[in-house]
Write an enzyme that holds these catalytic residues in place. Sequence first.
Site, PDB file in Angstrom:
ATOM      1  N   THR A  97      61.727  19.889  40.213  1.00 51.63           N
ATOM      2  CA  THR A  97      60.920  20.818  40.120  1.00 51.63           C
ATOM      3  C   THR A  97      60.425  21.403  41.300  1.00 51.63           C
ATOM      4  OG1 THR A  97      59.047  20.292  38.800  1.00 51.63           O
ATOM      5  CG2 THR A  97      60.931  20.801  37.536  1.00 51.63           C
ATOM      6  N   LYS A 144      55.925  21.162  40.724  1.00 50.33           N
ATOM      7  CA  LYS A 144      55.029  19.983  41.075  1.00 50.33           C
ATOM      8  C   LYS A 144      54.291  19.323  41.972  1.00 50.33           C
ATOM      9  CE  LYS A 144      56.590  19.762  36.587  1.00 50.33           C
ATOM     10  NZ  LYS A 144      57.268  18.697  35.570  1.00 50.33           N
ATOM     11  N   TYR A 150      68.640  42.383  43.210  1.00 51.58           N
ATOM     12  CA  TYR A 150      70.374  41.719  42.565  1.00 51.58           C
ATOM     13  C   TYR A 150      70.977  40.516  43.439  1.00 51.58           C
ATOM     14  CZ  TYR A 150      69.873  41.486  38.126  1.00 51.58           C
ATOM     15  OH  TYR A 150      70.213  41.771  36.029  1.00 51.58           O
ATOM     16  N   ASP A 179      65.760  12.425  37.990  1.00 53.70           N
ATOM     17  CA  ASP A 179      65.087  13.807  37.516  1.00 53.70           C
ATOM     18  C   ASP A 179      63.438  13.521  38.231  1.00 53.70           C
ATOM     19  OD1 ASP A 179      63.420  15.569  37.247  1.00 53.70           O
ATOM     20  OD2 ASP A 179      64.076  15.523  35.218  1.00 53.70           O
ATOM     21  N   ARG A 224      57.249  27.516  41.039  1.00 59.85           N
ATOM     22  CA  ARG A 224      57.706  27.513  39.430  1.00 59.85           C
ATOM     23  C   ARG A 224      59.641  27.639  39.810  1.00 59.85           C
ATOM     24  NH1 ARG A 224      53.612  26.647  36.755  1.00 59.85           N
ATOM     25  NH2 ARG A 224      55.000  25.331  35.249  1.00 59.85           N
ATOM     26  N   GLU A 265      73.085  38.029  43.066  1.00 62.66           N
ATOM     27  CA  GLU A 265      74.489  36.921  41.337  1.00 62.66           C
ATOM     28  C   GLU A 265      75.313  36.510  43.287  1.00 62.66           C
ATOM     29  OE1 GLU A 265      74.345  38.600  37.325  1.00 62.66           O
ATOM     30  OE2 GLU A 265      74.937  40.100  39.503  1.00 62.66           O
TER      31      GLU A 265
HETATM   32  C1  LIG Z   1      58.344  19.729  34.710  1.00 59.35           C
HETATM   33  C2  LIG Z   1      59.504  18.398  34.572  1.00 59.35           C
HETATM   34  C3  LIG Z   1      60.760  19.484  33.802  1.00 59.35           C
HETATM   35  C4  LIG Z   1      60.892  20.978  33.644  1.00 59.35           C
HETATM   36  O1  LIG Z   1      60.144  21.482  34.198  1.00 59.35           O
HETATM   37  P1  LIG Z   1      60.343  23.287  33.443  1.00 59.35           P
HETATM   38  O2  LIG Z   1      60.552  23.878  34.617  1.00 59.35           O
HETATM   39  O3  LIG Z   1      58.826  23.002  32.693  1.00 59.35           O
HETATM   40  O4  LIG Z   1      61.023  23.622  32.844  1.00 59.35           O
HETATM   41  C5  LIG Z   1      61.929  18.358  33.735  1.00 59.35           C
HETATM   42  N1  LIG Z   1      62.513  16.857  33.822  1.00 59.35           N
HETATM   43  C6  LIG Z   1      60.913  16.312  34.128  1.00 59.35           C
HETATM   44  C7  LIG Z   1      60.970  14.877  34.600  1.00 59.35           C
HETATM   45  C8  LIG Z   1      59.510  17.335  34.515  1.00 59.35           C
HETATM   46  O5  LIG Z   1      58.957  16.181  34.676  1.00 59.35           O
END
Ligand SMILES: *Cc1c(COP(=O)(O)O)cnc(C)c1O
Length: 426
Positions: free
Chosen positions: A235, A238, A61, A208, A244, A63
Amino acid sequence: MESRDRLMAQREMLQHNDPAVYCALVGEEEREQKGVELIPSENYTYPEVLAALGSVFTNKYAEGYPGRRYYGGQEYTDQIETLAVERAKQVFRCEHANVQALSGSPMNQAVYMAFLKPGDTVLGMDLSHGGHLTHGAPVSHMGQIYHFVRYRTEPENQGRIDFEQLRQIARETKPKIVLCGYTSYPRDYDYAEFKRVADEVGAITMADISHIGGLVAGGVMRNPFDYGFDIVTTTTHKSLRGPRGGLILCCEPFAKAIDKSVFPGLQGGPHMNTIAAIAVTLGKALQPEFKAYAAQVLHNAQALAHALMTQGAQLVTGGTENHMMVLDTVKSFALDGKVAEQTLDAISITTNKQIIPDDPNPPLRPSGIRLGTPAATTRGMKEAQMQQLAEWMVNALARHQDENYLNILRQQVEELCLDYAVPGLT
Ligand SMILES: *Cc1c(COP(=O)(O)O)cnc(C)c1O
């Protein structure tokens, strides 16, 4: 115990004590090795990331933030999180990084909650034109709490964003946040133009870059911070090839609000094993090999898009400027996206059905599929393999009812895959 023996022992214990879970794990390992992964949001992570994820950091933990934790015993968690933060700042050239978001969705949620009150307005992309669920889909909690207004792309301008309309909506609705960044938009983003609009109405700029995070990190796509953006989220699993998770990157004036919003605002204990794996991932992203990888992802996307179009397939936006493309399966093959996805599954090529701009069809039977090259590139595939895959895909979709033919194609795809190992599985 030597680490190799320890890993073997862990797997043997799992096999012996929980065969149901072990069998599913082995099945997934085989599936990942056997076929080609073309879902643009997926990748194969590094063996070092798997090691960090499966480590005792999961026990702890932590926090709070380094140097300011709620529990004792933090000497190594502090080291790990500080390393992840410093590397994130270096990779993305920014002043502040928060590495604790549990995934992409809470990452965006934490940003909204840092700067918006319920009912406040966010200007984001129309969802069928490429916006993400977390950009205020009506079914998402965020879509119910905040007021999302939408800009769109112009089909007659090869899917470019309609900045005239965007500016007009911004003037009329005075959003608090102007949001760019998408989940199915095959073009680069014109950050300068977004920034101009946001400045005019006094909005925060948020990018994003979840999908293209690795391409920005590798220096082969534009970095929003070079255009004066305030907040960038991505993220880590990807194109960045990590575990993740999510990064929230910002300039110093926003740092406190972001950190407070993540913890204690939205989350409790951070996943320290994931943060260790994020540190590893960002260390990799700083190596010259990662630049080469990111460049190859783009080359492969060009090769795949070109080969598909040469063979008569129609891509939304008429091509790609990043790692992904959206194939209009209705126009190209008179098949909906679900049937197309299933047909390609039958030849061991994994894709996902995808709504296209203003799709007349329902989301579970949309008009297209989405393809991307990060995962195949990680396995070492190059332009020649992309051309080969395009040919197989077009042939499969053109003869989707011919089961014998699909079986022959599947054998060819699986044979190709034997030459391209999945990292972490050898
Ligand atoms: C994949 C994605 C997310 C969210 O990611 P998760 O890990 O699936 O919650 C947010 N914004 C964009 C543009 C994405 O492609």
